[in-house]
Enzyme design. Structure first.
Site, PDB file in Angstrom:
ATOM      1  N   HIS A 203       0.866  -1.184   0.000  1.00  0.00           N
ATOM      2  CA  HIS A 203       0.000   0.000   0.000  1.00  0.00           C
ATOM      3  C   HIS A 203       0.910   1.244   0.000  1.00  0.00           C
ATOM      4  O   HIS A 203       2.031   1.188   0.523  1.00  0.00           O
ATOM      5  CB  HIS A 203      -0.829  -0.047   1.288  1.00  0.00           C
ATOM      6  CG  HIS A 203      -1.885   1.000   1.427  1.00  0.00           C
ATOM      7  ND1 HIS A 203      -1.629   2.280   1.831  1.00  0.00           N
ATOM      8  CD2 HIS A 203      -3.222   0.931   1.218  1.00  0.00           C
ATOM      9  CE1 HIS A 203      -2.767   2.974   1.883  1.00  0.00           C
ATOM     10  NE2 HIS A 203      -3.749   2.176   1.510  1.00  0.00           N
TER      11      HIS A 203
ATOM     12  N   ASP B  90       2.947  -4.957   8.086  1.00  0.00           N
ATOM     13  CA  ASP B  90       1.734  -4.166   7.943  1.00  0.00           C
ATOM     14  C   ASP B  90       0.542  -5.121   8.027  1.00  0.00           C
ATOM     15  O   ASP B  90       0.249  -5.848   7.079  1.00  0.00           O
ATOM     16  CB  ASP B  90       1.765  -3.439   6.587  1.00  0.00           C
ATOM     17  CG  ASP B  90       0.474  -2.659   6.330  1.00  0.00           C
ATOM     18  OD1 ASP B  90      -0.402  -2.649   7.213  1.00  0.00           O
ATOM     19  OD2 ASP B  90       0.358  -2.062   5.234  1.00  0.00           O
TER      20      ASP B  90
ATOM     21  N   GLN C 189      -4.678  -5.109   6.805  1.00  0.00           N
ATOM     22  CA  GLN C 189      -5.726  -5.971   6.244  1.00  0.00           C
ATOM     23  C   GLN C 189      -5.865  -7.259   7.043  1.00  0.00           C
ATOM     24  O   GLN C 189      -6.967  -7.678   7.362  1.00  0.00           O
ATOM     25  CB  GLN C 189      -5.423  -6.321   4.779  1.00  0.00           C
ATOM     26  CG  GLN C 189      -5.582  -5.171   3.817  1.00  0.00           C
ATOM     27  CD  GLN C 189      -7.017  -4.638   3.751  1.00  0.00           C
ATOM     28  OE1 GLN C 189      -7.975  -5.350   3.967  1.00  0.00           O
ATOM     29  NE2 GLN C 189      -7.143  -3.361   3.453  1.00  0.00           N
TER      30      GLN C 189
ATOM     31  N   LYS D 291     -10.474  -0.533  10.167  1.00  0.00           N
ATOM     32  CA  LYS D 291     -10.668  -1.800   9.433  1.00  0.00           C
ATOM     33  C   LYS D 291     -11.004  -2.937  10.399  1.00  0.00           C
ATOM     34  O   LYS D 291     -11.500  -3.975   9.988  1.00  0.00           O
ATOM     35  CB  LYS D 291      -9.419  -2.158   8.628  1.00  0.00           C
ATOM     36  CG  LYS D 291      -9.114  -1.134   7.529  1.00  0.00           C
ATOM     37  CD  LYS D 291      -8.040  -1.635   6.605  1.00  0.00           C
ATOM     38  CE  LYS D 291      -7.276  -0.525   5.931  1.00  0.00           C
ATOM     39  NZ  LYS D 291      -7.976   0.111   4.820  1.00  0.00           N
TER      40      LYS D 291
ATOM     41  N   CYS E  36      -4.774   2.672  -3.656  1.00  0.00           N
ATOM     42  CA  CYS E  36      -3.558   3.165  -2.979  1.00  0.00           C
ATOM     43  C   CYS E  36      -2.411   2.186  -3.141  1.00  0.00           C
ATOM     44  O   CYS E  36      -1.621   1.954  -2.210  1.00  0.00           O
ATOM     45  CB  CYS E  36      -3.809   3.431  -1.498  1.00  0.00           C
ATOM     46  SG  CYS E  36      -4.968   4.749  -1.202  1.00  0.00           S
TER      47      CYS E  36
HETATM   48  C1  LIG Z   1      -2.467  -2.975   3.417  1.00  0.00           C
HETATM   49  C2  LIG Z   1      -2.754  -1.600   3.954  1.00  0.00           C
HETATM   50  N1  LIG Z   1      -1.790  -0.925   4.586  1.00  0.00           N
HETATM   51  C3  LIG Z   1      -1.991   0.298   5.081  1.00  0.00           C
HETATM   52  C4  LIG Z   1      -3.206   0.913   4.962  1.00  0.00           C
HETATM   53  C5  LIG Z   1      -3.363   2.291   5.520  1.00  0.00           C
HETATM   54  O1  LIG Z   1      -4.354   2.343   6.501  1.00  0.00           O
HETATM   55  P1  LIG Z   1      -4.714   3.756   7.113  1.00  0.00           P
HETATM   56  O2  LIG Z   1      -5.107   4.634   5.958  1.00  0.00           O
HETATM   57  O3  LIG Z   1      -5.843   3.498   8.037  1.00  0.00           O
HETATM   58  O4  LIG Z   1      -3.497   4.250   7.784  1.00  0.00           O
HETATM   59  C6  LIG Z   1      -4.238   0.278   4.291  1.00  0.00           C
HETATM   60  C7  LIG Z   1      -5.532   0.956   4.065  1.00  0.00           C
HETATM   61  O5  LIG Z   1      -6.213   0.720   3.085  1.00  0.00           O
HETATM   62  C8  LIG Z   1      -4.010  -1.023   3.780  1.00  0.00           C
HETATM   63  O6  LIG Z   1      -4.966  -1.693   3.146  1.00  0.00           O
END
Ligand SMILES: Cc1ncc(COP(=O)(O)O)c(C=O)c1O
Length: 436
Positions: free
Chosen positions: A153, A230, A233, A256, A394
């Site tokens: 992401h 990370d 998800q 999430k 993203c």
């Molecule tokens: C795999 C992954 N990492 C990071 C994020 C970032 O999350 P946040 O925008 O809540 O910081 C997301 C959000 O879609 C994601 O799907």
């Protein structure tokens, strides 16, 4: 369906210092998920969109909230709202207790060794930036490397680019194969003597790929390289245990996890966090301040500058209780069965091609349709009440890897049903008709 029989009425074991004192219930989670009972806990699922029942399939972007989460937030503001860690008055003490109880709940959820290892952040993005600036930046020298995978992401790409630019380090990228799996030998080849950190997802938001995180951590740590995972998800689909994974850092994001927006979690091994300078300066993160010099608070407060999102932390507490009351065993079984069904439904629709067919996948279906732009797909199915995501998610580099700027994405959560997948299937057939 029982009137009070929803999952939300199970008593939580971890509720002792929670603001929601009458929060009910923990029965032993059963392996079979009663989706009707779960759905009854989510008020928004009762609504219609364009005159059709809402079919919410954009869970990878943000999940909906069960009533216990909404109640926890409202009860906090209605009964104990005050600033934490500051006052000696009753409300401030109760707010502090409840906020710290949320931290303990997060600790047990991710099985961290200590609450000193749990930092509340705004979201996963902030957690990654914190590690980039406080852990990576001070040790990166020109020619050093930070390794990521090709399916990250943007929030696990850009913060590393920023520190690399500031220090002269290099961002290196482990490729993925045509299914969307990380090529482990290639990743291993990129773990060089110059690699200072590996930052990689546990589950891709664009492809659904579940990475072999534990194996990857071991590959890196065998070479003395720190690892950030990370789990944005993964954390709402499966148990994420930081001690079993052995990672140095892990990030997750409340919205999430069926929790509120504006609250996230950074896990960091105590010794790592202890050695790092603060990320942001301000109130609460200090031990003492003079004009000459300030000293830092103990962990985890050193990394929590300013008034935190108390209501968010309490909402997250309720959300984690809710997930555990349903139980990951039941959630995974339900979502995996739904994923298999949805994959079958989509494969029957002429012109659809799935993007991301990894050996191990979470309940995400990215797809393209011949001759139709993903935005048109999203707009047409929306008229049928179906919410899916369209665009680059993203994750522009991984979109490029699969040869296009965008996909449509249906992402499934614990409250989704086969009937909803059928509605998506019918809506996609309409898209076909329109573009025939
Ligand atoms: C795999 C992954 N990492 C990071 C994020 C970032 O999350 P946040 O925008 O809540 O910081 C997301 C959000 O879609 C994601 O799907």
């Amino acid at each position: 369906m029982e009137d009070k029989g929803a999952i939300a009425t199970r008593r939580s074991e971890q509720r002792s210092a929670s603001v929601v004192e009458d929060r009910p219930a923990a029965a032993a989670p059963s392996a079979k998920l009663d989706v009707a009972r779960v759905r009854a806990d989510f008020p928004i699922l009762q609504r219609t969109v364009h005159g059709q029942p809402l079919v919410y399939l954009d869970n990878a972007a943000s999940t909906q909230k069960p009533r216990v989460v909404l109640d926890a937030i409202a009860t906090y503001y209605a009964t104990i709202n005050a600033n934490v860690h500051r006052g000696v008055h009753e409300l401030s003490e109760r707010a502090t207790q409840a906020y710290e109880a949320s931290r303990e709940r997060v600790r047990t959820f991710f099985n961290a060794a200590s609450t000193r290892e749990i930092v509340f952040t705004r979201n996963a993005t902030e957690g990654i930036n914190l590690v980039a600036q406080s852990f990576a930046r001070p040790q990166l020298a020109p020619g050093d490397e930070v390794l990521i995978s090709a399916m990250e992401h943007h929030s696990n790409i850009v913060p590393w680019q920023m520190v690399c630019e500031a220090t002269g380090a290099r961002l290196t990228v482990a490729p993925i194969d045509d299914r969307g799996d990380v090529i482990l030998e290639e990743l291993e080849r990129r773990l060089t003597p110059r690699t200072k950190l590996l930052a990689i997802t546990c589950m891709s938001n664009a492809l659904g790929t579940i990475t072999p995180a534990r194996e990857i951590v071991q590959l890196a740590q065998a070479r003395g390289i720190a690892v950030l995972l990370d789990a944005s998800q993964a954390a709402y689909h499966m148990r994420v245990d930081v001690q079993a994974l052995g990672c140095d850092f892990l990030v997750a994001t409340g919205h999430k996890l069926y929790g509120p927006t504006g609250i996230g979690v950074l896990y960091g091994r105590e010794a790592r966090l202890e050695a790092m300078p603060p990320f942001l300066g301000g109130g609460d993160m200090i031990a003492s301040v003079s004009f000459e010099r300030s000293t830092w608070n103990v962990l985890p407060y050193k990394f929590e500058a300013g008034t935190p999102h108390m209501a968010g932390a309490l909402g997250l507490h309720a959300a984690l209780d809710y997930i555990d009351a349903v139980g990951f065993e039941a959630i995974e079984a339900h979502e995996q069965s739904l994923l298999a069904y949805a994959t079958h439904v989509l494969e029957q629709i002429p012109g659809i091609r799935l993007i991301g067919t990894a050996r191990r996948k979470g309940s995400i279906l990215s797809f393209v349709m011949d001759g139709v732009h993903p935005h048109d797909i999203g707009t047409i199915v929306d008229r049928e009440g179906v919410a899916i995501r369209t665009g680059h998610h993203c994750a522009q580099p991984v979109m490029e890897r699969f040869g296009g700027p965008a996909t449509a994405r249906a992402s499934l959560a614990m409250y989704n049903t086969r009937e909803e997948v059928d509605t998506l299937g019918r809506a996609l057939l309409k898209v076909r008709e329109v573009f025939a």
